[in-house]
Structure formats: structure tokens, C-alpha cells
Design an enzyme around this catalytic site. Structure first.
Site, short mmCIF file in Angstrom:
data_model
loop_
_atom_site.label_atom_id
_atom_site.label_comp_id
_atom_site.label_asym_id
_atom_site.label_seq_id
_atom_site.Cartn_x
_atom_site.Cartn_y
_atom_site.Cartn_z
N HIS A 146 42.81 43.91 49.61
CA HIS A 146 44.15 44.51 49.59
C HIS A 146 45.10 43.85 50.57
O HIS A 146 46.32 44.05 50.47
CB HIS A 146 44.06 46.02 49.74
CG HIS A 146 43.43 46.59 48.50
ND1 HIS A 146 44.09 46.58 47.29
CD2 HIS A 146 42.19 47.05 48.26
CE1 HIS A 146 43.28 47.06 46.36
NE2 HIS A 146 42.12 47.34 46.92
N ASN A 203 36.06 45.11 52.83
CA ASN A 203 36.67 44.46 51.66
C ASN A 203 38.14 44.14 51.99
O ASN A 203 38.92 45.05 52.30
CB ASN A 203 36.56 45.43 50.47
CG ASN A 203 37.14 44.85 49.20
OD1 ASN A 203 38.19 44.23 49.23
ND2 ASN A 203 36.48 45.07 48.09
N GLU A 245 32.46 39.52 45.00
CA GLU A 245 32.43 40.36 43.81
C GLU A 245 33.05 39.59 42.66
O GLU A 245 34.10 38.96 42.83
CB GLU A 245 33.27 41.62 44.03
CG GLU A 245 32.66 42.63 44.93
CD GLU A 245 33.57 43.84 45.04
OE1 GLU A 245 34.53 43.99 44.26
OE2 GLU A 245 33.31 44.63 45.94
N HIS A 262 36.81 40.27 46.06
CA HIS A 262 36.67 40.27 44.61
C HIS A 262 37.58 39.20 44.01
O HIS A 262 38.81 39.33 44.06
CB HIS A 262 37.06 41.67 44.08
CG HIS A 262 36.88 41.85 42.61
ND1 HIS A 262 37.08 43.06 42.00
CD2 HIS A 262 36.50 40.99 41.63
CE1 HIS A 262 36.84 42.94 40.71
NE2 HIS A 262 36.51 41.69 40.45
N THR A 303 38.32 48.59 40.10
CA THR A 303 37.10 48.57 39.30
C THR A 303 36.75 50.01 38.94
O THR A 303 36.36 50.79 39.80
CB THR A 303 35.96 47.92 40.11
OG1 THR A 303 36.46 46.72 40.68
CG2 THR A 303 34.79 47.60 39.23
N HIS A 357 33.25 52.25 47.02
CA HIS A 357 34.43 52.49 46.19
C HIS A 357 35.08 53.82 46.56
O HIS A 357 34.46 54.87 46.38
CB HIS A 357 34.14 52.46 44.69
CG HIS A 357 35.36 52.02 43.92
ND1 HIS A 357 36.40 52.86 43.63
CD2 HIS A 357 35.73 50.81 43.46
CE1 HIS A 357 37.34 52.19 43.00
NE2 HIS A 357 36.96 50.94 42.89
N ARG A 398 39.05 38.21 41.09
CA ARG A 398 39.28 38.72 39.73
C ARG A 398 39.69 37.58 38.82
O ARG A 398 40.23 36.56 39.28
CB ARG A 398 40.37 39.80 39.75
CG ARG A 398 39.96 41.07 40.47
CD ARG A 398 41.01 42.15 40.31
NE ARG A 398 40.97 42.73 38.98
CZ ARG A 398 40.44 43.91 38.70
NH1 ARG A 398 39.92 44.67 39.64
NH2 ARG A 398 40.44 44.36 37.46
N ARG A 432 44.40 38.48 40.99
CA ARG A 432 45.43 39.36 41.55
C ARG A 432 45.18 39.69 43.03
O ARG A 432 46.09 40.10 43.73
CB ARG A 432 45.58 40.62 40.71
CG ARG A 432 44.76 41.80 41.16
CD ARG A 432 45.20 43.06 40.47
NE ARG A 432 44.81 43.08 39.08
CZ ARG A 432 44.19 44.10 38.50
NH1 ARG A 432 43.89 45.16 39.20
NH2 ARG A 432 43.86 44.07 37.24
N GLU A 458 24.55 48.31 43.90
CA GLU A 458 25.58 49.03 44.66
C GLU A 458 26.00 50.22 43.81
O GLU A 458 26.46 50.05 42.68
CB GLU A 458 26.77 48.11 44.96
CG GLU A 458 27.86 48.88 45.72
CD GLU A 458 28.89 47.99 46.40
OE1 GLU A 458 28.56 46.84 46.76
OE2 GLU A 458 30.02 48.45 46.57
N1 PXP Z 1 32.41 47.90 46.12
C1 PXP Z 1 32.82 47.37 44.94
C2 PXP Z 1 31.78 46.82 44.04
C3 PXP Z 1 34.18 47.32 44.60
O1 PXP Z 1 34.57 46.78 43.43
C4 PXP Z 1 35.12 47.78 45.53
C5 PXP Z 1 36.59 47.68 45.22
O2 PXP Z 1 36.95 46.36 45.08
C6 PXP Z 1 34.66 48.31 46.75
C7 PXP Z 1 33.31 48.38 47.00
C8 PXP Z 1 35.60 48.82 47.78
O3 PXP Z 1 36.30 49.91 47.29
P1 PXP Z 1 37.55 50.44 48.08
O4 PXP Z 1 38.52 49.32 48.18
O5 PXP Z 1 38.03 51.59 47.24
O6 PXP Z 1 37.05 50.89 49.43
#
Ligand code: PXP
Length: 259
Positions: free
Chosen positions: A20, A17, A80, A53, A111, A204, A55, A59, A161
Site C-alpha cells: 500500500h 506487507n 505474492e 504482491h 485479494t 488479510h 499483481r 497496481r 496461509e
Molecule cells: N496475506 C495475503 C496472502 C494477502 O494477499 C494480503 C493482502 O495483500 C495480506 C496477507 C495482507 O493483508 P492486509 O493488507 O489486509 O493486512
């Protein structure tokens, strides 16, 4: 890799992901660091997929990033998004490999919980139908709860998920009984979801310290990990951070197969 490959083997995919990277870029309104460059680096370093994601408040990733990810990636993009008409239109325009529906509150930092599928079954069934028809693999981000899993199966989602946030938070806060309870729940619900014919992903909050017991669950086909990997990349670089995560995932998987 196609999804059918994944369901006939015990392979565990790593989805990276890259939100960030965009968070850091957006903090200054600059053009860098570029999340698409991070996605291409992750792809080169062996990621099985990229998660981003979009959003509602943009952001993290922006619309132009999605466009560039669709053009540049050769591995699957997992988009996402909240289950809103605007996001549905965007997904239908791009037709990413996968669409993961997540709950979204503007004021949350991340999330926070899973989607309440059971409460919105009818609406979500209608919402995902065109996405599935267009060829997107629809995944629903849910808590590891029976009613949510059953509702996800009823609306015809092929993938769930499972939210690992409560398990990871309990670990980070030293609430080890709670952590073990959450892990048991994830273990049972991964098996239950599979028994209903769903493909199971998880994610997550996963870190080097928490990934192994989740990677060891044989039903889980994909982990989506972002925040920790991007943070660790500051110190060791993204390929090295991914390699260590991959090593832990593979070792846990191999050990579980032996046990
Ligand atoms: N899976 C989903 C559905 C999420 O919303 C997120 C966070 O955006 C992640 C995985 C990844 O989580 P993390 O960034 O905490 O590893």
C-alpha cells in the site's frame, strides 16, 4: 530466521506487507513514497519478513521494486503472485525466499478469497514443482477449509496461509456470532493443517482489534499484515505501528501459552 528455526519454536513471525506504500505512489505516478524504503524501514524496525504482491496489472508493486527488494533486503521476501506462467518466470528469475500463490481477479480491490487448490490440483502441482526445486518456500493462500488444506498438502506445498478476511470483516461489521464462527474455523483448521505436516501462516485484514485471537493460535508461525499497518503509519510512523502490533502478538502468544 530460517524456516526450520520457526518450526521448532513457538515463534510468531511478523511479515510486513508494503503494497500500500506502492498504491499511494502509483496514485500519482510519482517516484514516492518508495515501497522499498518502507521495506528497509520495516526491516530495521524488526520485521521478520517483507511481503509484496506483484499483481498482473502492477497496481501495487512493480517489477523494478522486486529487483530492488531482492537486492536490498537481508530478511526474507515473500512474493505474492497469481499462478500464471508470467509470474512463475519472474519468481524463477529472482528466487525469493517464499512465493505465496494467491487468486487474482483484476476487478477486485484486494485479494478477496483463497485459492481454489482443490479444483486445480493437477495444474498447481506442476506449477509449484519448479519453484520448489529452485529453492522457494511455496505457500498457498487458502480459505480455512478442509478440502483446500488437504489439496495443498497433496500437491506438496510446505506452507498454507489461512485467509483471515472473513473473520476480520465480521468483526468490523459487528457480526460477532459470525466472527466467532470464523475464529473457530481458523482455530480448527490451523490445527488440522499442522497435523498434515503443513506450516501455517495467516493474514488479510488484521488490525490491533483482531490480531490477538489469531496470534494466540499456537500452530500459526507467521502473520502477514499490510493495509492496517501502513494506514496507522500515517499517524504514528511505521516503527511505532509495528511495535504495537508486535506487542499485541507477543502478549496474546504468551497468554495462550500460560492458559
Ligand atoms: N496475506 C495475503 C496472502 C494477502 O494477499 C494480503 C493482502 O495483500 C495480506 C496477507 C495482507 O493483508 P492486509 O493488507 O489486509 O493486512
Amino acid at each position: 530466521m530460517t524456516t526450520s528455526d520457526a518450526t521448532t519454536t513457538a515463534a510468531l513471525r511478523l511479515g510486513v506487507n508494503i503494497d500500500h506504500v506502492a498504491t499511494v505512489r502509483n496514485a500519482r505516478g510519482s517516484a514516492y513514497p518508495d515501497p522499498v524504503r518502507a521495506a528497509l524501514l520495516a526491516q530495521q524496525a524488526g520485521a521478520d519478513g517483507i511481503t509484496a504482491h506483484l499483481r498482473e496489472d502492477r497496481r501495487h508493486i512493480g517489477d523494478a521494486d522486486i529487483e530492488r527488494l531482492m537486492q536490498g533486503l537481508t530478511i526474507p521476501l515473500n512474493l505474492e503472485m497469481a499462478a500464471t506462467p508470467e509470474m512463475q518466470q519472474i519468481a524463477l528469475r529472482h528466487v525469493p525466499h517464499a512465493v505465496c500463490l494467491v487468486p487474482e481477479k483484476r476487478e477486485e480491490r484486494t485479494t478477496e478469497g483463497g485459492l481454489e487448490v482443490a479444483r486445480e490440483e493437477n495444474r498447481l502441482a506442476h506449477f509449484i514443482a519448479p519453484l520448489r526445486e529452485a529453492g522457494c518456500r511455496v505457500s498457498i493462500f487458502i480459505a480455512a477449509d478442509k478440502p483446500q488444506i488437504e489439496a495443498a498438502a497433496r500437491i506438496g506445498a510446505p506452507v498454507v496461509e489461512l485467509h483471515t478476511g472473513a473473520y476480520c470483516d465480521a468483526h468490523a461489521e459487528g457480526r460477532l456470532d459470525d466472527r466467532d464462527t470464523e475464529l473457530r474455523r481458523l482455530t480448527e483448521m490451523a490445527a488440522y493443517a499442522t497435523s498434515l505436516g503443513l506450516e501455517v501462516h495467516a493474514g488479510h485484514g488484521l488490525t490491533y482489534d483482531t490480531v490477538e485471537p489469531i496470534a494466540a493460535l499456537p500452530e500459526i508461525r507467521e502473520l502477514n499484515i499490510g493495509h492496517f499497518l501502513i494506514g496507522e503509519a500515517i499517524f504514528v510512523g511505521l516503527p511505532a505501528a509495528m511495535a504495537e502490533m508486535r506487542r499485541l502478538m507477543d502478549a496474546a502468544r504468551a497468554q495462550a501459552q500460560k492458559d
